[in-house]
Design a protein around this motif. Structure first.
Motif, PDB file in Angstrom:
ATOM      1  N   ARG A 384       1.145  -1.401   0.447  1.00  0.00           N
ATOM      2  CA  ARG A 384      -0.108  -0.321  -0.144  1.00  0.00           C
ATOM      3  C   ARG A 384       1.113   1.428   0.049  1.00  0.00           C
ATOM      4  O   ARG A 384       2.010   1.514  -0.031  1.00  0.00           O
ATOM      5  CB  ARG A 384      -0.726  -0.352   1.438  1.00  0.00           C
ATOM      6  N   VAL A 385       0.815   2.810  -0.469  1.00  0.00           N
ATOM      7  CA  VAL A 385       1.098   3.557  -0.474  1.00  0.00           C
ATOM      8  C   VAL A 385       0.889   3.594   1.264  1.00  0.00           C
ATOM      9  O   VAL A 385       0.101   3.619   2.004  1.00  0.00           O
ATOM     10  CB  VAL A 385       0.391   4.282  -1.111  1.00  0.00           C
ATOM     11  N   ALA A 386       1.949   4.641   1.145  1.00  0.00           N
ATOM     12  CA  ALA A 386       2.324   5.369   2.221  1.00  0.00           C
ATOM     13  C   ALA A 386       0.773   6.435   3.249  1.00  0.00           C
ATOM     14  O   ALA A 386       1.077   5.568   4.131  1.00  0.00           O
ATOM     15  CB  ALA A 386       3.701   6.413   2.333  1.00  0.00           C
ATOM     16  N   GLU A 388      -1.869   5.588   2.384  1.00  0.00           N
ATOM     17  CA  GLU A 388      -3.003   4.177   3.708  1.00  0.00           C
ATOM     18  C   GLU A 388      -2.074   3.851   4.862  1.00  0.00           C
ATOM     19  O   GLU A 388      -3.578   3.255   5.800  1.00  0.00           O
ATOM     20  CB  GLU A 388      -3.158   3.077   2.066  1.00  0.00           C
ATOM     21  N   TRP A 389      -0.907   4.087   4.818  1.00  0.00           N
ATOM     22  CA  TRP A 389      -0.577   2.884   6.201  1.00  0.00           C
ATOM     23  C   TRP A 389      -0.103   3.748   7.039  1.00  0.00           C
ATOM     24  O   TRP A 389      -1.103   3.558   8.304  1.00  0.00           O
ATOM     25  CB  TRP A 389       1.144   2.287   5.602  1.00  0.00           C
ATOM     26  N   ALA A 434       4.749   9.329   6.554  1.00  0.00           N
ATOM     27  CA  ALA A 434       3.881   9.321   5.779  1.00  0.00           C
ATOM     28  C   ALA A 434       4.307  10.371   4.233  1.00  0.00           C
ATOM     29  O   ALA A 434       5.040  10.489   3.607  1.00  0.00           O
ATOM     30  CB  ALA A 434       2.554   9.060   6.033  1.00  0.00           C
ATOM     31  N   ALA A 439       3.615  10.228  -0.316  1.00  0.00           N
ATOM     32  CA  ALA A 439       2.143  10.028   0.649  1.00  0.00           C
ATOM     33  C   ALA A 439       1.644   9.187  -0.806  1.00  0.00           C
ATOM     34  O   ALA A 439       1.213   7.609  -0.571  1.00  0.00           O
ATOM     35  CB  ALA A 439       0.829  10.867   0.405  1.00  0.00           C
ATOM     36  N   GLU A 440       2.208   8.598  -2.180  1.00  0.00           N
ATOM     37  CA  GLU A 440       2.255   7.910  -3.045  1.00  0.00           C
ATOM     38  C   GLU A 440       3.083   6.937  -2.667  1.00  0.00           C
ATOM     39  O   GLU A 440       3.425   5.824  -3.760  1.00  0.00           O
ATOM     40  CB  GLU A 440       1.974   8.859  -4.276  1.00  0.00           C
ATOM     41  N   THR A 441       4.300   7.149  -2.252  1.00  0.00           N
ATOM     42  CA  THR A 441       5.385   5.816  -2.220  1.00  0.00           C
ATOM     43  C   THR A 441       4.553   4.670  -1.686  1.00  0.00           C
ATOM     44  O   THR A 441       4.149   4.506  -0.534  1.00  0.00           O
ATOM     45  CB  THR A 441       6.347   6.078  -0.796  1.00  0.00           C
ATOM     46  N   LEU A 442       4.770   3.260  -2.884  1.00  0.00           N
ATOM     47  CA  LEU A 442       4.580   1.830  -2.514  1.00  0.00           C
ATOM     48  C   LEU A 442       5.498   1.456  -1.880  1.00  0.00           C
ATOM     49  O   LEU A 442       6.446   1.154  -2.011  1.00  0.00           O
ATOM     50  CB  LEU A 442       3.557   1.492  -4.040  1.00  0.00           C
TER      51      LEU A 442
END
Length: 870
Positions: A384-386, A388-389, A434, A439-442
């Motif tokens: 998941r992306v950062a 979301e985590w 995050a 934020a979009e780092t998977l």
């Protein structure tokens, strides 16, 4: 602009506070009092509030907080800069940093350099032409990337924010006066901001060599030199044998001073060394204290509980981690019977892992917590992306049982506030992580959690403490605006106060001098040493009436220390006085440790009809141990997988192997390998180096026993023979003898195997231990009751070689008689309810399962305390 100048203690702060009081008396709010730190702002608010002034807290604030409305960018949170820096280094992989990038403090040193250059008014672009040295190009590349990374997240370093604020402050309205106090110097950008401010600015600066550049930049200001005399308190120097006794002496003098606690301060230069010791000493002596220091968020108990759960989630929910987490009070079941039961079951099921295995072991216990964790676990196996985590991990505080503080229990209220503050900090740290990662780092959850853990270590947590009647414990920098009647300064040692700064590892003085010539005002080593002298000058002027300087004469290794050279000319050192806290109340008369209730005594007589020799020896070793093990039958906490091959387990295993060897005649090695494998499989023993060492040692000892020439058999050999006989009226003894050699004609020889060293076997024969051991004598009496004549009894020690030692002839007869007398007396005391803490061998207490319950460590402490009682 007005500059109030003068040496420390000359009255600069008093003048500023007098001007502020004038505004408050006139009920004016068009002013601001600016200070360098949040704690100092709180201190000034409290000082004015205690004088009867009511005002908005925003009238007294930090300079950093004041400039916020004039900047579009926010300052990065404490952990964000290092997290961004770490990612930049991973991405760029500079060969110049290859040898130091993994060392302790490297990231901190790099972040400090970036902050220093930014505060000095430079950025990566302006440094490019003037910065030199082996790390220059790599550092500039990192610096540039950090600036860009922060900008994309809406943050900026101190330099750009001050520059932006200076350009926008001309629009300031509604504020006619600015007062700045507590600063020891000003950066060039700070001075530029103040010069452009349309309000009337009044600031203070102490006279010292380290702020000459700031003074030169403020040359156009109207300068008023304060001529007040610094206080001349009575100085006392105290030398204690060690650090622990030094802080005890501070506590003793605090109580002996007879002053209100809020009139007393303690200054430390090395918080990591002194704060834990001072906390412990003040708690022992019952002294309320406020410590003006922040701890890492990761050190908070509630955050540690959440971190344990998160670590378990990232590693597949191992049962050992869950057992630790469920035992924590924040779980809601820690410290309860339900939690204790669950802890036992989880430890029994180790080394299994997974929530399903944990729930199976727990049966119906911890249902609510398990339900929460199962919901939390569902997405953990995915990528998941950062962002979301972060949102998912922000739900983890739901695993904390908050409860509500009860009325009349202020410590519970404080705990509740601290826990709530820690939970907010945890969620903020998760979201900062995050932000740092993008934020979009998977990425998978374990990688995200590893970065969150780093953030928790870097984020400070300061729990609000609004008590007034407390001793103030602070760093030397924090103390610069305090004035108290009585002040202690701890740790007056060379290397501690003064602390001697080292050369900057990235940019030493050779580089810094070139930067200064190019107009970049960075500090040199000499200037940092001047700061240390200035701190000493400030510390010794914080007391109005009495100043106590202390140091330990020896360090933790017993080596003699060197007192600070700044004590030269001070009064001769006094010796610390040994002291202990006085008892809060008179000590109650010690009650006899026996059971009095007639019903209980009757049940004791019914319960203990027969005894084993080992139970009698347990009572003779310590009645309390017998009470816990045989009367209450307390259950020991199951051993962890790596601890399950302990000495007791090894001894039982060796006895089983020897019994089988005597019966079957098979090679002892083959029997041992089979039994060892069976035990490890059934007990889930963790395989590793320690297990293999224990296996090889047992095998070596058993093979040595198999070849021992003294192992002479009789006409017939019996092993593991049970017996039971009546020793005296109403006293039956039961047990099992390891080996009986029948020699013919009714004559026998007995042997008891001990998986112990020769030293432990010899303890059974020493004069001071003869009244503790009855096993051999009872064995002989058991066979005598069957009409057999025992010629000799031997203990056979099998650890570290085969060792034989025993009794025969008159010695055997005497041992039999003594064993009978001791056993009869022990049984009488057991049935009379004796449960006293009377250890016959204090060394054995270290391995006793009940040492924590009986608190044996406090047993010999019959000393005269400060209250006069024993």
């Amino acid at each position: 602009m007005i500059l109030l100048s003068g040496p420390p203690g000359s009255g600069k702060t008093s003048r500023v506070l007098s001007l502020v009081r004038g505004h408050l008396e006139r009920r004016e709010s068009h002013f601001r009092l600016l200070v360098p730190t949040a704690t100092l702002a709180e201190h000034f608010r409290n000082v004015l509030a205690r004088e009867g002034f009511a005002f908005r807290p925003g009238l007294v604030l930090t300079l950093s907080k004041f400039i916020e409305p004039f900047t579009r960018s926010a300052p990065p949170p404490p952990a964000l800069l290092e997290l961004v820096l770490e990612r930049v280094l991973e991405r760029q992989r500079h060969t110049e940093f290859a040898g130091v990038s993994g060392t302790v403090g490297f990231l901190e040193s790099l972040a400090s350099a970036i902050d220093e250059f930014s505060t000095a008014g430079t950025d990566a672009a302006s440094l490019a032409g003037v910065l030199s040295g082996p790390y220059a190009s790599a550092f500039l590349a990192v610096f540039r990337s950090v600036e860009e990374e922060l900008a994309t997240r809406g943050y900026a370093l101190r330099g750009p924010r001050l520059r932006e604020a200076a350009e926008a402050v001309g629009g300031l309205s509604g504020i006619g006066h600015l007062y700045l106090d507590g600063f020891v110097s000003f950066a060039a950008l700070e001075i530029e901001f103040l010069k452009r401010c349309p309000a009337q600015v009044t600031l203070t600066l102490p006279e010292w060599d380290g702020n000459q550049q700031a003074r030169a930049a403020l040359a156009a200001a109207e300068t008023v030199r304060m001529r007040g005399a610094a206080p001349a308190p009575a100085e006392t120097v105290v030398a204690a044998p060690n650090l622990e006794l030094e802080v005890d002496e501070v506590a003793r003098r605090v109580l002996a001073a007879g002053r209100p606690f809020h009139e007393i301060g303690v200054i430390v230069r090395q918080p990591r060394v002194y704060v834990p010791a001072l906390r412990a000493a003040f708690e022992r002596f019952g002294i309320p204290a406020r410590f003006y220091f922040s701890d890492p968020l990761a050190a908070n108990g509630t955050v540690q509980y959440l971190s344990t759960l998160c670590e378990a989630a990232a590693t597949g929910w191992p049962l050992d981690s869950l057992a630790v987490a469920f035992s924590h009070p924040a779980s809601g079941i820690g410290g309860t019977p339900e939690g204790d039961w669950l802890n036992v079951r989880l430890r029994e099921a180790m080394p299994a892992q997974g929530l399903s295995a944990a729930r199976k072991a727990a049966e119906s216990k911890g249902t609510v917590l398990f339900r929460f964790l199962e919901q939390f676990d569902k997405p953990l196996g995915s990528m998941r992306v950062a962002a979301e985590w972060a949102e998912h991990l922000a739900k983890m505080p739901g695993a904390v049982s908050m409860g509500q503080p009860q009325d009349g229990r202020p410590h519970e209220v404080e705990l509740w506030r601290s826990r709530a503050l820690a939970l907010r900090g945890f969620v903020e740290a998760v979201r900062e992580t995050a932000l740092a990662l993008g934020a979009e780092t998977l990425l998978p959850f374990p990688d995200f959690w590893r970065q969150v853990r780093r953030t928790l270590e870097l984020t400070p947590l300061r729990t609000p403490d609004r008590r007034r009647a407390v001793v103030h414990v602070m760093d030397a920098w924090e103390a610069r605006q305090w004035r108290l009647p009585l002040v202690f300064v701890c740790g007056m040692l060379e290397g501690q106060f003064p602390a001697y700064p080292a050369q900057d590892p990235l940019f030493p003085d050779a580089v810094r001098l070139k930067l200064r010539k190019a107009g970049v005002p960075v500090k040199t080593l000499a200037e940092r040493q001047q700061e240390e002298e200035f701190l000493w000058t400030m510390a010794r002027t914080r007391a109005d009436e009495a100043l106590v300087l202390s140091y330990p004469k020896f360090n933790a290794r017993g080596e003699e220390t060197l007192a600070s050279f700044w004590l030269a000319g001070a009064p001769e050192a006094q010796e610390a006085v040994a002291a202990r806290p006085a008892a809060g109340r008179a000590r109650a008369a010690a009650a006899r440790a026996v059971l009095y209730d007639e019903t209980l005594l009757q049940r004791m007589g019914e319960k203990f009809v027969s005894f084993s020799p080992s139970a009698i020896e347990t009572f003779l070793t310590c009645p309390y141990q017998f009470f816990a093990r045989h009367t209450l039958r307390l259950r020991e906490l199951p051993a962890r997988p790596e601890e399950r091959l302990d000495r007791l387990s090894q001894g039982n295993l060796v006895h089983d192997v020897l019994s089988e060897w005597h019966r079957s005649g098979r090679a002892i090695k083959n029997i041992f390998e089979e039994r060892f494998a069976d035990y490890c499989r059934e007990a889930n023993v963790k395989q590793g180096f320690a297990t293999e060492v224990a296996r090889l040692e047992m095998l070596r000892n058993l093979e040595a026993f198999e070849c021992d020439p003294r192992l002479l058999g009789g006409v017939k050999i019996e092993t593991e023979q049970k017996f039971e006989f009546e020793l005296a009226e109403g006293i039956r003894i039961r047990g099992r003898i390891d080996r009986i050699d029948h020699l013919g004609g009714g004559r026998v020889r007995l042997c008891d195997y001990k998986y112990s060293s020769m030293l432990n076997v010899k303890k059974r024969f020493s004069e001071e231990n003869l009244d503790r051991y009855v096993q051999g004598g009872l064995y002989v009496l058991a066979l005598a009751a069957q009409g057999q004549a025992v010629e000799r009894f031997d203990y056979c020690g099998l650890r570290g070689g085969v060792n034989w030692k025993g009794y025969e002839g008159e010695a055997l007869t005497a041992h039999m008689q003594q064993a009978k007398e001791l056993t009869v007396e022990a049984v009488s005391r057991v049935r009379a309810g004796a449960i006293g803490l009377e250890p016959a061998d204090r060394d054995a207490c270290r391995t006793c399962d009940y040492a924590d319950a009986c608190r044996v460590k406090s047993l010999p402490a019959r000393v005269r305390g400060a209250g006069g009682g024993e």
